[in-house]
Design a protein around this motif. Structure first.
Motif, mmCIF file in Angstrom:
data_model
loop_
_atom_site.group_PDB
_atom_site.id
_atom_site.type_symbol
_atom_site.label_atom_id
_atom_site.label_comp_id
_atom_site.label_asym_id
_atom_site.label_seq_id
_atom_site.Cartn_x
_atom_site.Cartn_y
_atom_site.Cartn_z
ATOM 1 N N ALA A 399 74.401 70.345 71.057
ATOM 2 C CA ALA A 399 75.373 70.530 71.210
ATOM 3 C C ALA A 399 76.238 71.135 72.144
ATOM 4 C CB ALA A 399 76.180 71.455 69.824
ATOM 5 N N SER A 400 75.559 72.435 72.600
ATOM 6 C CA SER A 400 76.180 72.811 74.245
ATOM 7 C C SER A 400 75.624 72.487 75.157
ATOM 8 C CB SER A 400 76.414 74.281 74.155
ATOM 9 O OG SER A 400 76.751 75.216 72.800
ATOM 10 N N ALA A 401 74.230 71.281 75.382
ATOM 11 C CA ALA A 401 73.802 70.835 76.302
ATOM 12 C C ALA A 401 74.180 69.746 76.861
ATOM 13 C CB ALA A 401 72.393 70.400 75.874
ATOM 14 N N THR A 402 74.169 70.123 78.375
ATOM 15 C CA THR A 402 74.771 68.189 79.023
ATOM 16 C C THR A 402 74.648 66.724 78.268
ATOM 17 O OG1 THR A 402 72.843 68.446 80.431
ATOM 18 C CG2 THR A 402 74.776 70.211 81.357
ATOM 19 N N LEU A 403 75.297 66.254 78.946
ATOM 20 C CA LEU A 403 74.693 64.383 78.638
ATOM 21 C C LEU A 403 73.935 64.334 79.735
ATOM 22 C CD1 LEU A 403 76.333 62.415 76.876
ATOM 23 C CD2 LEU A 403 77.241 61.962 79.153
ATOM 24 N N LYS A 404 73.545 64.259 80.639
ATOM 25 C CA LYS A 404 72.754 64.038 80.801
ATOM 26 C C LYS A 404 71.373 64.860 80.757
ATOM 27 C CE LYS A 404 70.919 63.453 85.729
ATOM 28 N NZ LYS A 404 71.076 63.206 87.599
ATOM 29 N N GLN A 405 71.223 65.814 80.636
ATOM 30 C CA GLN A 405 69.708 66.734 80.197
ATOM 31 C C GLN A 405 69.386 65.911 78.245
ATOM 32 O OE1 GLN A 405 71.322 70.641 79.560
ATOM 33 N NE2 GLN A 405 69.630 71.494 80.825
ATOM 34 N N VAL A 406 70.706 65.312 77.633
ATOM 35 C CA VAL A 406 70.039 65.665 76.290
ATOM 36 C C VAL A 406 69.843 63.319 76.161
ATOM 37 C CG1 VAL A 406 70.404 64.774 73.976
ATOM 38 C CG2 VAL A 406 71.282 67.359 75.288
ATOM 39 N N TRP A 407 70.486 62.846 77.058
ATOM 40 C CA TRP A 407 70.175 61.466 76.966
ATOM 41 C C TRP A 407 68.894 61.400 77.777
ATOM 42 C CZ3 TRP A 407 72.116 57.347 74.369
ATOM 43 C CH2 TRP A 407 72.775 57.114 73.283
ATOM 44 N N GLY A 408 68.959 61.913 78.592
ATOM 45 C CA GLY A 408 67.128 62.170 79.582
ATOM 46 C C GLY A 408 66.125 62.560 78.723
ATOM 47 N N LEU A 409 65.925 63.214 77.868
ATOM 48 C CA LEU A 409 65.059 63.648 76.475
ATOM 49 C C LEU A 409 64.802 63.048 76.056
ATOM 50 C CD1 LEU A 409 65.078 67.157 76.272
ATOM 51 C CD2 LEU A 409 63.404 66.070 77.332
ATOM 52 N N ALA A 410 65.588 62.188 75.016
ATOM 53 C CA ALA A 410 65.675 61.154 74.453
ATOM 54 C C ALA A 410 65.516 59.561 74.459
ATOM 55 C CB ALA A 410 67.514 60.559 73.604
ATOM 56 N N ASP A 411 65.860 59.543 76.240
ATOM 57 C CA ASP A 411 65.207 57.820 76.561
ATOM 58 C C ASP A 411 63.781 58.322 77.163
ATOM 59 O OD1 ASP A 411 67.643 56.923 76.541
ATOM 60 O OD2 ASP A 411 68.286 57.554 78.387
ATOM 61 N N MET A 412 62.577 59.820 77.137
ATOM 62 C CA MET A 412 62.049 59.408 77.281
ATOM 63 C C MET A 412 60.624 59.330 76.173
ATOM 64 S SD MET A 412 59.767 62.313 79.249
ATOM 65 C CE MET A 412 59.316 63.419 77.959
ATOM 66 N N ALA A 413 61.171 59.821 75.155
ATOM 67 C CA ALA A 413 60.823 60.249 73.946
ATOM 68 C C ALA A 413 60.891 58.208 73.088
ATOM 69 C CB ALA A 413 61.832 61.564 72.403
ATOM 70 N N LEU A 414 62.105 57.521 73.480
ATOM 71 C CA LEU A 414 61.617 56.714 72.903
ATOM 72 C C LEU A 414 61.039 55.233 73.191
ATOM 73 C CD1 LEU A 414 63.886 55.010 70.700
ATOM 74 C CD2 LEU A 414 65.119 54.347 72.476
ATOM 75 N N GLY A 415 61.100 55.733 74.242
ATOM 76 C CA GLY A 415 60.129 55.122 75.333
ATOM 77 C C GLY A 415 58.609 55.045 74.934
ATOM 78 N N LEU A 416 58.185 56.509 75.066
ATOM 79 C CA LEU A 416 56.979 56.764 74.585
ATOM 80 C C LEU A 416 56.173 56.500 73.140
ATOM 81 C CD1 LEU A 416 56.151 60.696 76.486
ATOM 82 C CD2 LEU A 416 55.840 58.033 77.293
ATOM 83 N N MET A 417 57.462 56.388 72.623
ATOM 84 C CA MET A 417 57.401 56.088 70.811
ATOM 85 C C MET A 417 56.870 54.072 70.622
ATOM 86 S SD MET A 417 60.214 57.909 68.302
ATOM 87 C CE MET A 417 59.577 56.513 67.581
ATOM 88 N N THR A 418 57.769 53.747 71.339
ATOM 89 C CA THR A 418 57.845 52.277 71.458
ATOM 90 C C THR A 418 56.827 51.949 72.374
ATOM 91 O OG1 THR A 418 60.659 52.534 71.775
ATOM 92 C CG2 THR A 418 59.266 50.074 73.012
ATOM 93 N N LEU A 419 56.844 52.481 73.326
ATOM 94 C CA LEU A 419 55.169 51.859 74.009
ATOM 95 C C LEU A 419 53.936 51.848 72.906
ATOM 96 C CD1 LEU A 419 54.950 51.011 77.248
ATOM 97 C CD2 LEU A 419 53.547 53.805 77.439
#
Length: 470
Positions: A399-419
């Motif tokens: 809730a208090s993290a920065t937009l870039k931090q959170v979306w960056g981690l989300a994109d990485m996790a989603l990408g690895l799962m998808t792979l």
């Protein structure tokens, strides 16, 4: 260092390497071709299969609950904030590429959900559980790859994604009502905890009540805005097509940005191929009792999420008079667009909508990760309590993290799962095709397609007593 590592991985997966963009397009075309473009040829039947979808039993949730649970995870930040991000970075053409990946993704979502249902297991409470880790282990006999997927899933759905959803809720509430983000995070964690403590059935009941209501309310609002600006529709669609193919003044650079951001945010929204929705599909007792029935149900989920709800957000933004900056913007862009249509009331509506949309994702994400506790023999009371504490702590932090931090981690996790997941479902293509043919043959014969193991050749083996063998 962590931030640099995340950026480097994302650059390979989504950026200059664009591995996942090519892989998702390949998977979409692969399953569309192998299944005879099932998303088009059986589009009407996809709705018909929802008859009797409210039936369930003691082992599994109903097909309708599985659809709503899948939509709970899909319908969230990606629909309101993700579409805004795609348009802000890729222009209006990104919307076209979101449609393309959704149409292709319907076939991919069908394929992975069929597998999730086929290779499901019963947990310690005798309830159905399943997902990519289970069909990788049982269908491909690759336990190491199953564990790899589960670890990526825990990083994504178990930790990062709900932190990102909480971040969007807190940002919207702070922008509209000046509520401090840490207060919002605490309330989100407490309310989510009261729901997820009841497990999959509690989450499915919550989704069944909330998802149809919030989806219909948002669609109705988009229709009203469309009617208010009906004269602008031809120009809007013309701009989407021109921008999608680089025919605007910005040229080829804009074309690349439109494709990249449209596909990336489209995937994040509908999750086709990511390996998340098979967890909801596996939890169902389908009607008719055949794995393919859940394929149709979750294919409908992809359509509703991207082709309907994401398009609604695009209409709200593109028919407004706000400027598209070219810089990353999230939920505030959608709020500004809605305010341009309805004044201050529009801001309040988006704040309420994103709170509901994103909160349902927070709850459903828990169910996906929790389904994998059984794989590690952790679906005991201590294991669930430990996981729940970690999960809710991440919600509070997000809730208090920065937009870039959170979306960056989300994109990485989603990408690895998808792979991992796409690699697995492509290897399991023969099983998917055989199951689909079995369903169609029985349907054409005029009888309810009931699955029997003796009728279909599958890869690997299913858990005992899940499916009849005679």
């Amino acid at each position: 260092m962590i931030s640099d590592l995340v950026s480097a991985i994302n650059d390979i997966l989504w950026g200059q390497g664009q591995i996942l963009i090519y892989l998702l397009l390949f998977a979409g075309f692969w399953f569309s071709f192998k299944l005879g473009f099932i998303q088009i040829r059986q589009f009407r039947y996809m709705f018909t299969v929802m008859k009797g979808s409210t039936q369930s039993d003691k082992s599994g949730i109903s097909s309708f609950q599985a659809l709503c649970t899948g939509l709970s995870a899909r319908v969230g930040t990606g629909n309101l904030a993700g579409v805004a991000m795609a348009i802000s970075l890729g222009g209006s053409g990104a919307v076209f590429w979101m449609w393309v990946i959704a149409l292709l993704g319907m076939a991919t979502g069908f394929a992975e959900s069929v597998l999730g249902q086929l290779y499901k297991v019963r947990d310690n409470h005798k309830e159905f559980r399943g997902g990519p880790a289970y069909y990788i282990r049982a269908g491909l006999n690759k336990p190491w790859l199953a564990i790899t997927f589960s670890l990526c899933l825990f990083l994504g759905y178990g930790l990062t994604f709900s932190a990102m959803q909480a971040n969007t809720i807190a940002d919207a509430l702070n922008n509209t009502f000046d509520i401090p983000t840490h207060y919002a995070g605490a309330v989100i964690a407490i309310v989510a905890g009261s729901i997820v403590i009841g497990g999959m059935r509690s989450i499915a009941r919550f989704a069944e009540l909330i998802v149809p209501f919030m989806g219909l309310a948002f669609i109705a609002t988009a229709i009203i805005i469309t009617l208010m600006n009906i004269q602008l529709l031809p120009a809007m669609f013309g701009d989407i097509i021109a921008s999608a193919f680089g025919l605007t003044e910005a040229g080829a650079g804009a074309l690349g940005a439109a494709i990249k951001n449209g596909i990336q945010r489209g995937l994040y929204s509908n999750e086709a191929g990511a390996g998340s929705v098979p967890h909801a599909a596996a939890g169902a007792s389908p009607v008719p009792n055949h794995p393919v029935a859940q394929g149709y149900v979750q294919m409908l989920g992809v359509f509703l999420d991207t082709m309907v709800l994401c398009s609604c957000t695009a209409v709200v933004i593109l028919l407004s008079d706000i400027n598209i900056s070219g810089e990353m913007e999230g939920i505030r862009m959608t709020q500004d667009a809605m305010s341009s249509h309805f004044g201050a009331g529009g801001n309040y509506f988006v704040a309420a909508a994103i709170t509901l949309f994103a909160f349902t994702s927070v709850v459903a994400n828990y169910a996906y990760a929790e389904s994998n506790l059984h794989l590690f023999k952790l679906d005991s009371k201590p294991g669930r309590i430990a996981y729940t504490i970690i999960y809710l702590s991440m919600v509070f932090w997000g809730a208090s993290a920065t937009l870039k931090q959170v979306w960056g981690l989300a994109d990485m996790a989603l990408g690895l799962m998808t792979l991992v997941n796409i690699y697995a479902i492509i290897l399991l293509t023969p099983t998917i095709i055989n199951l689909t043919q079995d369903y169609k043959i029985k349907l054409a014969a005029g009888k309810e397609p009931t699955f029997n193991l003796k009728d279909v050749e599958i890869q690997g083996s299913t858990e005992a007593d899940i499916w009849p063998k005679t």
